[in-house]
Design a protein around this motif. Sequence first.
Motif, PDB file in Angstrom:
ATOM      1  N   GLY A   1       0.756  -1.242   0.000  1.00 23.17           N
ATOM      2  CA  GLY A   1       0.000   0.000   0.000  1.00 23.17           C
ATOM      3  C   GLY A   1       0.786   1.292   0.000  1.00 23.17           C
ATOM      4  N   PRO A   2       0.733   2.043   1.123  1.00 26.31           N
ATOM      5  CA  PRO A   2       1.318   3.383   1.143  1.00 26.31           C
ATOM      6  C   PRO A   2       2.835   3.400   0.950  1.00 26.31           C
ATOM      7  N   ILE A   3       3.527   2.366   1.372  1.00 26.33           N
ATOM      8  CA  ILE A   3       4.986   2.333   1.213  1.00 26.33           C
ATOM      9  C   ILE A   3       5.339   2.236  -0.274  1.00 26.33           C
ATOM     10  N   LYS A   4       4.705   1.313  -0.964  1.00 26.33           N
ATOM     11  CA  LYS A   4       4.960   1.138  -2.394  1.00 26.33           C
ATOM     12  C   LYS A   4       4.543   2.393  -3.168  1.00 26.33           C
ATOM     13  N   ARG A   5       3.425   2.985  -2.808  1.00 28.83           N
ATOM     14  CA  ARG A   5       2.930   4.193  -3.476  1.00 28.83           C
ATOM     15  C   ARG A   5       3.914   5.335  -3.287  1.00 28.83           C
TER      16      ARG A   5
ATOM     17  N   MET B   1       6.901   4.876  -5.543  1.00 25.02           N
ATOM     18  CA  MET B   1       6.537   5.181  -6.923  1.00 25.02           C
ATOM     19  C   MET B   1       6.351   6.685  -7.140  1.00 25.02           C
ATOM     20  N   ASP B   2       5.821   7.387  -6.146  1.00 32.64           N
ATOM     21  CA  ASP B   2       5.639   8.840  -6.251  1.00 32.64           C
ATOM     22  C   ASP B   2       6.970   9.576  -6.350  1.00 32.64           C
ATOM     23  N   MET B   3       8.041   8.972  -5.836  1.00 32.08           N
ATOM     24  CA  MET B   3       9.373   9.575  -5.924  1.00 32.08           C
ATOM     25  C   MET B   3      10.001   9.360  -7.298  1.00 32.08           C
ATOM     26  N   GLY B   4       9.323   8.639  -8.183  1.00 31.51           N
ATOM     27  CA  GLY B   4       9.824   8.424  -9.535  1.00 31.51           C
ATOM     28  C   GLY B   4      10.523   7.096  -9.724  1.00 31.51           C
TER      29      GLY B   4
ATOM     30  N   GLY C   1      16.983  12.358 -13.402  1.00 27.99           N
ATOM     31  CA  GLY C   1      17.587  13.675 -13.481  1.00 27.99           C
ATOM     32  C   GLY C   1      17.544  14.498 -12.204  1.00 27.99           C
ATOM     33  N   TYR C   2      17.056  13.952 -11.115  1.00 26.66           N
ATOM     34  CA  TYR C   2      17.095  14.695  -9.863  1.00 26.66           C
ATOM     35  C   TYR C   2      17.675  13.824  -8.755  1.00 26.66           C
ATOM     36  N   GLU C   3      18.157  14.476  -7.690  1.00 26.71           N
ATOM     37  CA  GLU C   3      18.767  13.752  -6.583  1.00 26.71           C
ATOM     38  C   GLU C   3      17.734  13.471  -5.505  1.00 26.71           C
ATOM     39  N   LEU C   4      17.863  12.305  -4.891  1.00 23.19           N
ATOM     40  CA  LEU C   4      16.889  11.824  -3.932  1.00 23.19           C
ATOM     41  C   LEU C   4      17.609  11.092  -2.814  1.00 23.19           C
ATOM     42  N   SER C   5      17.165  11.275  -1.581  1.00 27.24           N
ATOM     43  CA  SER C   5      17.691  10.507  -0.456  1.00 27.24           C
ATOM     44  C   SER C   5      16.658   9.461  -0.083  1.00 27.24           C
ATOM     45  N   LEU C   6      17.135   8.258   0.179  1.00 27.22           N
ATOM     46  CA  LEU C   6      16.252   7.131   0.448  1.00 27.22           C
ATOM     47  C   LEU C   6      16.816   6.314   1.603  1.00 27.22           C
TER      48      LEU C   6
END
Length: 75
Positions: free
Chosen positions: A22-26, A29-32, A57-62
């Motif tokens: 649910g919300p974790i997977k969504r 996916m919302d982060m691209g 093309g953008y930086e993301l922290s995970l």
Amino acid sequence: MKTLKDIPIGGKAKVIKLYGEGPIKRRIMDMGITKGVVIRIIKTAPLGDPIELTVRGYELSLRKEDAEKIEVEQL
């Protein structure tokens, strides 16, 4: 099975499958981060968590906890 957490700094990987409910997977996916997208690992925080990556093309922290839910193929 290799996950995003297993890719070394400077490495590239292609997303094969997303796990989670649910919300974790969504949220992932919302982060691209979707099937087929190429991700490059830039660096990790001093204590190892979170990891910084480039997606679409953008930086993301995970967080590593979330990175374990992303199955990848190393390029």
